[in-house]
Scaffold this motif. Structure first.
Motif, short mmCIF file in Angstrom:
data_model
loop_
_atom_site.label_atom_id
_atom_site.label_comp_id
_atom_site.label_asym_id
_atom_site.label_seq_id
_atom_site.Cartn_x
_atom_site.Cartn_y
_atom_site.Cartn_z
N THR A 158 3.56 4.75 -0.93
CA THR A 158 4.29 3.52 -0.66
C THR A 158 3.99 2.42 -1.68
O THR A 158 4.56 1.33 -1.60
N ASP A 159 3.09 2.70 -2.62
CA ASP A 159 2.66 1.69 -3.60
C ASP A 159 2.09 0.43 -2.94
O ASP A 159 2.24 -0.68 -3.45
N THR A 160 1.44 0.59 -1.79
CA THR A 160 0.87 -0.59 -1.14
C THR A 160 -0.64 -0.64 -1.30
O THR A 160 -1.31 0.39 -1.38
N LEU A 161 -1.13 -1.86 -1.33
CA LEU A 161 -2.57 -2.09 -1.43
C LEU A 161 -3.22 -1.84 -0.07
O LEU A 161 -2.83 -2.42 0.92
N GLU A 207 -3.96 -14.16 -5.80
CA GLU A 207 -2.55 -14.31 -6.22
C GLU A 207 -1.73 -13.11 -5.75
O GLU A 207 -0.61 -13.26 -5.25
N ILE A 208 -2.29 -11.91 -5.93
CA ILE A 208 -1.58 -10.69 -5.54
C ILE A 208 -1.40 -10.65 -4.02
O ILE A 208 -0.32 -10.34 -3.52
N LEU A 209 -2.46 -11.02 -3.29
CA LEU A 209 -2.38 -10.99 -1.83
C LEU A 209 -1.34 -11.99 -1.33
O LEU A 209 -0.59 -11.71 -0.39
N LEU A 210 -1.27 -13.14 -1.98
CA LEU A 210 -0.28 -14.16 -1.61
C LEU A 210 1.13 -13.64 -1.85
O LEU A 210 2.02 -13.81 -1.02
#
Ligand code: C2E
Ligand code: MG
Ligand code: MG
Ligand code: MG
Length: 286
Positions: free
Chosen positions: A59-62, A279-282
Motif C-alpha cells: 500500500t506504500d504506507t508508513l 513534515e511527512i506525518l503532517l
C-alpha cells in the motif's frame, strides 16, 4: 601530540584518567581520545536521532519508524554508530546512551500521537549489553510511564549475535518484555548465530532480513535462495518479515513477489531528522 592527548584525558575528568604511553599505537591513542570524547558527548548530549520510515509495500504506507543514533561530534561532524557503538558497548557507556535514546524517542513519539499524527511503531535498537542489565525492564517501563507511551507503539530490535551464549536469560528477559505488550524483532537476521530451536522459544514478532542479503538481488542466486528461506521460515513460525537496505525497484518487485510485506531503505526514505519526519506525518494526515 602526546601532551595534547594527556591534556584532553585530564580535562575530561570523571574516573577517566588515562595516560599517554609512547608505545601506544596510533589506533590505541585514537581509541583513548574517542573514549574521552564519548564520555563528554553523553554529558553534553551531543547525540541526535534520525528516523527512518518502514513501509508496507502493498500500500506504500508508513507503518513504523526506526530510530537511528547519530553523534554530532564537535570536530569530526556527524558520526554514524559504526564509528562509536562498539566502543560504547565495551566501556558500558551504551547503557547511558540507549537510555538517552529511549527517553528522547518516546517523548517525541508520544507527542506525535498526542498531536494526532501517526508514526506507527517506534523501532528501537537495543544493545545486548543493555538488555542484560538487571534493571532493563524497570527502566523501559519507567520511561514509557514518564511520557504516557503505550507499549504497543514500541518494537525492540535485538541482534542475534551472541544470543546463544546466554539463551535462558535472554528468553526470560524477552518474555517479560513481551508480557508488557511490546513487540520484538530480530535485527540483521541471517548474520548471527541463533539456532532454529532458540528462535522457536523466543517471544518474537518479526524477522528483519539483513541488508547484506538484499544488496545484490535480484542478480545473486544465493541471496535469492537465502531470502526465500527466511521468508518461509518466518511464515512457518508465524512471524512477520521486513527487509532492510532496500534501494531499487527491482528489489521491491522481488520482495513483493515473495510476499515480504514490509521494507525499509533508501528506495523509500533515507534516515531523517525529527522535523523532516514530522513534515511527512503532517502530509499523511491531510
Ligand atoms: P541496523 O539496526 O541494522 O540499522 C540499519 C542500518 O542500515 C542503518 O545504519 C541505516 O542508516 C542503514 N540503511 C538504511 N537504509 C539503507 C539502504 O537503503 N542502504 C544501505 N546501504 N543502508 C541503509 P546506521 O544508522 O549507520 O546504524 C548502524 C547500526 O548501529 C544499526 O544497524 C544498529 O545496529 C546500530 N544502532 C543505531 N542506532 C542505535 C541505538 O540507538 N542504540 C544501539 N544500541 N544501536 C544503534
Ligand atoms: Mg535496527
Ligand atoms: Mg538491521
Ligand atoms: Mg543491519
Amino acid at each position: 601530540y602526546a601532551d595534547t592527548a594527556m591534556y584532553r584525558a585530564k580535562e575530561s575528568g570523571r574516573n577517566n584518567f588515562q595516560f599517554y604511553r609512547p608505545e601506544m599505537t596510533k589506533h590505541a591513542l585514537e581509541q583513548m581520545q574517542m573514549k574521552t570524547s564519548l564520555r563528554q558527548a553523553i554529558d553534553n548530549e551531543e547525540f541526535i536521532i534520525h528516523y527512518q520510515p518502514q513501509v508496507d509495500i502493498a500500500t506504500d504506507t508508513l507503518v513504523g519508524i526506526e530510530a537511528l543514533l547519530r553523534w554530532q561530534h564537535p570536530s569530526k561532524g556527524l558520526l554514524t554508530p559504526k564509528k562509536f557503538i562498539s566502543l560504547a558497548e565495551e566501556t558500558g557507556m551504551i547503557l547511558e546512551i540507549d537510555d538517552w535514546v529511549m527517553h528522547t524517542t518516546m517523548k517525541q513519539v508520544s507527542k506525535w500521537y498526542h498531536d494526532g499524527l501517526d508514526p506507527g511503531k517506534l523501532a528501537l535498537n537495543i544493545s545486548m549489553r543493555h538488555l542484560e542489565a538487571p534493571n532493563f525492564i524497570y527502566r523501559i517501563q519507567n520511561t514509557m510511564d514518564s511520557y504516557g507511551f503505550k507499549p504497543e507503539w514500541l518494537e525492540l530490535e535485538i541482534t542475534e549475535g551472541h544470543m546463544m551464549k546466554n539463551a535462558m536469560e535472554i528468553i526470560n528477559k524477552l518474555k517479560q518484555v513481551s508480557k508488557l505488550g511490546i513487540n520484538i524483532s530480530i535485527d540483521d537476521f541471517g548474520t548471527g548465530y541463533s539456532s532454529l530451536s532458540l528462535l522457536k522459544r523466543l517471544p518474537i514478532n518479526r524477522l528483519k532480513i539483513d541488508k547484506s542479503f538484499i544488496e545484490d538481488i535480484p542478480e545473486d542466486e544465493e541471496d535469492l535462495t537465502i531470502i526465500n528461506s527466511i521468508i518461509a521460515l518466518a511464515k512457518s513460525l508465524n512471524l512477520k518479515v521486513i527487509a532492510e537496505g532496500v534501494e531499487t525497484i527491482e528489489q521491491i518487485n522481488f520482495l513483493k513477489s515473495k510476499k515480504c510485506k514490509y521494507v525499509q531503505g533508501h528506495y523509500y526514505f533515507y534516515p531523517m531528522s525529527a522535523d523532516e519526519l514530522q513534515e511527512i506525518l503532517l502530509t499523511n494526515n491531510e
